[in-house]
Design a protein around this motif. Structure first.
Motif, PDB file in Angstrom:
ATOM      1  N   LEU A   4       0.849  -1.184   0.000  1.00  0.00           N
ATOM      2  CA  LEU A   4       0.000   0.000   0.000  1.00  0.00           C
ATOM      3  C   LEU A   4       0.887   1.237   0.000  1.00  0.00           C
ATOM      4  O   LEU A   4       1.788   1.348   0.844  1.00  0.00           O
ATOM      5  CB  LEU A   4      -0.910   0.010   1.232  1.00  0.00           C
ATOM      6  CG  LEU A   4      -1.817  -1.209   1.422  1.00  0.00           C
ATOM      7  CD1 LEU A   4      -2.548  -1.125   2.762  1.00  0.00           C
ATOM      8  CD2 LEU A   4      -2.809  -1.325   0.280  1.00  0.00           C
ATOM      9  N   VAL A   5       0.618   2.155  -0.920  1.00  0.00           N
ATOM     10  CA  VAL A   5       1.431   3.368  -1.026  1.00  0.00           C
ATOM     11  C   VAL A   5       0.518   4.586  -1.027  1.00  0.00           C
ATOM     12  O   VAL A   5      -0.317   4.741  -1.934  1.00  0.00           O
ATOM     13  CB  VAL A   5       2.296   3.352  -2.300  1.00  0.00           C
ATOM     14  CG1 VAL A   5       3.112   4.639  -2.384  1.00  0.00           C
ATOM     15  CG2 VAL A   5       3.208   2.132  -2.315  1.00  0.00           C
ATOM     16  N   GLU A   6       0.699   5.434  -0.013  1.00  0.00           N
ATOM     17  CA  GLU A   6      -0.087   6.656   0.089  1.00  0.00           C
ATOM     18  C   GLU A   6       0.606   7.802  -0.643  1.00  0.00           C
ATOM     19  O   GLU A   6       1.836   7.836  -0.750  1.00  0.00           O
ATOM     20  CB  GLU A   6      -0.280   7.075   1.547  1.00  0.00           C
ATOM     21  CG  GLU A   6      -0.940   6.047   2.443  1.00  0.00           C
ATOM     22  CD  GLU A   6       0.064   5.183   3.177  1.00  0.00           C
ATOM     23  OE1 GLU A   6      -0.274   4.622   4.234  1.00  0.00           O
ATOM     24  OE2 GLU A   6       1.210   5.083   2.694  1.00  0.00           O
ATOM     25  N   SER A   7      -0.192   8.742  -1.118  1.00  0.00           N
ATOM     26  CA  SER A   7       0.342   9.958  -1.738  1.00  0.00           C
ATOM     27  C   SER A   7      -0.683  11.061  -1.587  1.00  0.00           C
ATOM     28  O   SER A   7      -1.838  10.806  -1.223  1.00  0.00           O
ATOM     29  CB  SER A   7       0.671   9.717  -3.210  1.00  0.00           C
ATOM     30  OG  SER A   7      -0.502   9.372  -3.934  1.00  0.00           O
ATOM     31  N   GLY A   8      -0.239  12.290  -1.867  1.00  0.00           N
ATOM     32  CA  GLY A   8      -1.156  13.423  -1.846  1.00  0.00           C
ATOM     33  C   GLY A   8      -1.053  14.314  -0.627  1.00  0.00           C
ATOM     34  O   GLY A   8      -1.729  15.336  -0.550  1.00  0.00           O
ATOM     35  N   GLY A   9      -0.232  13.931   0.335  1.00  0.00           N
ATOM     36  CA  GLY A   9      -0.066  14.769   1.514  1.00  0.00           C
ATOM     37  C   GLY A   9       0.694  16.043   1.182  1.00  0.00           C
ATOM     38  O   GLY A   9       1.216  16.209   0.082  1.00  0.00           O
ATOM     39  N   GLY A  10       0.741  16.955   2.154  1.00  0.00           N
ATOM     40  CA  GLY A  10       1.465  18.195   1.949  1.00  0.00           C
ATOM     41  C   GLY A  10       1.099  19.231   2.978  1.00  0.00           C
ATOM     42  O   GLY A  10       0.476  18.915   3.999  1.00  0.00           O
ATOM     43  N   LEU A  11       1.478  20.459   2.699  1.00  0.00           N
ATOM     44  CA  LEU A  11       1.215  21.593   3.580  1.00  0.00           C
ATOM     45  C   LEU A  11       0.079  22.414   2.986  1.00  0.00           C
ATOM     46  O   LEU A  11       0.108  22.766   1.799  1.00  0.00           O
ATOM     47  CB  LEU A  11       2.474  22.444   3.715  1.00  0.00           C
ATOM     48  CG  LEU A  11       2.347  23.758   4.474  1.00  0.00           C
ATOM     49  CD1 LEU A  11       1.987  23.500   5.932  1.00  0.00           C
ATOM     50  CD2 LEU A  11       3.639  24.565   4.359  1.00  0.00           C
ATOM     51  N   VAL A  12      -0.901  22.719   3.810  1.00  0.00           N
ATOM     52  CA  VAL A  12      -2.057  23.476   3.350  1.00  0.00           C
ATOM     53  C   VAL A  12      -2.508  24.414   4.458  1.00  0.00           C
ATOM     54  O   VAL A  12      -2.310  24.115   5.646  1.00  0.00           O
ATOM     55  CB  VAL A  12      -3.197  22.519   2.922  1.00  0.00           C
ATOM     56  CG1 VAL A  12      -3.709  21.712   4.099  1.00  0.00           C
ATOM     57  CG2 VAL A  12      -4.328  23.264   2.236  1.00  0.00           C
ATOM     58  N   SER A  17      -8.040  22.260   1.156  1.00  0.00           N
ATOM     59  CA  SER A  17      -8.395  20.878   0.837  1.00  0.00           C
ATOM     60  C   SER A  17      -7.187  20.105   0.347  1.00  0.00           C
ATOM     61  O   SER A  17      -6.253  20.675  -0.218  1.00  0.00           O
ATOM     62  CB  SER A  17      -9.478  20.841  -0.249  1.00  0.00           C
ATOM     63  OG  SER A  17     -10.659  21.470   0.173  1.00  0.00           O
ATOM     64  N   LEU A  18      -7.228  18.809   0.566  1.00  0.00           N
ATOM     65  CA  LEU A  18      -6.252  17.869   0.020  1.00  0.00           C
ATOM     66  C   LEU A  18      -6.979  16.593  -0.340  1.00  0.00           C
ATOM     67  O   LEU A  18      -8.002  16.258   0.276  1.00  0.00           O
ATOM     68  CB  LEU A  18      -5.153  17.549   1.028  1.00  0.00           C
ATOM     69  CG  LEU A  18      -4.042  18.567   1.256  1.00  0.00           C
ATOM     70  CD1 LEU A  18      -3.140  18.094   2.403  1.00  0.00           C
ATOM     71  CD2 LEU A  18      -3.228  18.792   0.004  1.00  0.00           C
ATOM     72  N   ASP A  62     -16.182  10.884  14.011  1.00  0.00           N
ATOM     73  CA  ASP A  62     -16.956  12.086  14.318  1.00  0.00           C
ATOM     74  C   ASP A  62     -16.134  13.359  14.109  1.00  0.00           C
ATOM     75  O   ASP A  62     -16.669  14.387  13.720  1.00  0.00           O
ATOM     76  CB  ASP A  62     -17.462  12.023  15.755  1.00  0.00           C
ATOM     77  CG  ASP A  62     -18.572  10.997  15.936  1.00  0.00           C
ATOM     78  OD1 ASP A  62     -18.828  10.617  17.089  1.00  0.00           O
ATOM     79  OD2 ASP A  62     -19.166  10.568  14.921  1.00  0.00           O
ATOM     80  N   SER A  63     -14.847  13.267  14.374  1.00  0.00           N
ATOM     81  CA  SER A  63     -13.997  14.453  14.294  1.00  0.00           C
ATOM     82  C   SER A  63     -13.837  14.989  12.872  1.00  0.00           C
ATOM     83  O   SER A  63     -13.456  16.141  12.680  1.00  0.00           O
ATOM     84  CB  SER A  63     -12.614  14.144  14.872  1.00  0.00           C
ATOM     85  OG  SER A  63     -12.011  13.073  14.158  1.00  0.00           O
ATOM     86  N   VAL A  64     -14.125  14.162  11.865  1.00  0.00           N
ATOM     87  CA  VAL A  64     -13.964  14.591  10.480  1.00  0.00           C
ATOM     88  C   VAL A  64     -15.252  14.489   9.687  1.00  0.00           C
ATOM     89  O   VAL A  64     -15.273  14.806   8.490  1.00  0.00           O
ATOM     90  CB  VAL A  64     -12.852  13.791   9.769  1.00  0.00           C
ATOM     91  CG1 VAL A  64     -11.540  13.900  10.537  1.00  0.00           C
ATOM     92  CG2 VAL A  64     -13.257  12.326   9.603  1.00  0.00           C
ATOM     93  N   LYS A  65     -16.309  14.068  10.337  1.00  0.00           N
ATOM     94  CA  LYS A  65     -17.577  13.882   9.641  1.00  0.00           C
ATOM     95  C   LYS A  65     -18.047  15.211   9.037  1.00  0.00           C
ATOM     96  O   LYS A  65     -17.998  16.254   9.681  1.00  0.00           O
ATOM     97  CB  LYS A  65     -18.616  13.330  10.612  1.00  0.00           C
ATOM     98  CG  LYS A  65     -19.846  12.719   9.960  1.00  0.00           C
ATOM     99  CD  LYS A  65     -20.613  11.851  10.945  1.00  0.00           C
ATOM    100  CE  LYS A  65     -19.819  10.611  11.320  1.00  0.00           C
ATOM    101  NZ  LYS A  65     -20.587   9.705  12.220  1.00  0.00           N
ATOM    102  N   GLN A  82     -10.866  12.453   0.412  1.00  0.00           N
ATOM    103  CA  GLN A  82     -11.029  13.869   0.103  1.00  0.00           C
ATOM    104  C   GLN A  82     -11.199  14.617   1.419  1.00  0.00           C
ATOM    105  O   GLN A  82     -12.131  14.334   2.177  1.00  0.00           O
ATOM    106  CB  GLN A  82     -12.250  14.095  -0.790  1.00  0.00           C
ATOM    107  CG  GLN A  82     -12.513  15.541  -1.124  1.00  0.00           C
ATOM    108  CD  GLN A  82     -11.413  16.155  -1.976  1.00  0.00           C
ATOM    109  OE1 GLN A  82     -10.950  15.539  -2.930  1.00  0.00           O
ATOM    110  NE2 GLN A  82     -11.002  17.375  -1.638  1.00  0.00           N
ATOM    111  N   MET A  83     -10.302  15.544   1.672  1.00  0.00           N
ATOM    112  CA  MET A  83     -10.307  16.277   2.930  1.00  0.00           C
ATOM    113  C   MET A  83     -10.571  17.750   2.650  1.00  0.00           C
ATOM    114  O   MET A  83      -9.765  18.414   1.975  1.00  0.00           O
ATOM    115  CB  MET A  83      -8.966  16.111   3.646  1.00  0.00           C
ATOM    116  CG  MET A  83      -8.568  14.654   3.869  1.00  0.00           C
ATOM    117  SD  MET A  83      -7.089  14.472   4.870  1.00  0.00           S
ATOM    118  CE  MET A  83      -5.871  15.213   3.806  1.00  0.00           C
TER     119      MET A  83
END
Length: 124
Positions: A4-12, A17-18, A62-65, A82-83
């Motif tokens: 499993l390889v995650e991507s898309g993180g960063g500074l915002v 949104s990210l 709940d914290s991100v709902k 999608q954040m």
């Protein structure tokens, strides 16, 4: 074995949104459940959102709902997060994980495979 390889993180900035991606390879991606977890410095790893094999069942902390949405594309062997409306308290390393269970479970010990994580930093 599953990779499993995650991507898309960063500074915002706060309010931004990210979109995170988790690409799976190795054994079939059509395992029952995939999920996102996160771990902030000095805190335990926590469940963020999960999705069933078909995508018909999801669960969100709940914290991100209302701000985060999990989805998956089995044809691409990829899960997404999608954040939106990001807050400084969302700052953490985000991990994707795969479970053999059919239900979307929130406990870490229900997940067999983990990615290496991607850093998300939200500035105020």
């Amino acid at each position: 074995q599953v990779q499993l390889v995650e991507s898309g993180g960063g500074l915002v900035q706060a309010g931004g949104s990210l979109r995170l991606s988790c690409a799976a390879s190795g054994r079939t991606f059509t395992s029952p459940t995939m999920a996102w977890f996160r771990q902030a410095p000095g805190k335990e790893r926590e469940f963020v959102a999960g999705i069933s094999r078909s995508g018909g069942s999801t669960k969100t902390a709940d914290s991100v709902k209302g701000r985060f949405t999990v989805s998956r594309d089995n044809a691409k062997n990829t899960m997404y997060l999608q954040m939106n409306s990001l807050k400084p308290e969302d700052t953490a390393v985000y991990y994707c994980a795969q479970s053999a269970y059919a239900s979307v479970l929130t406990g870490l010990n229900n997940y067999d495979y983990w990615g290496q994580g991607t850093q998300v930093t939200v500035s105020s």
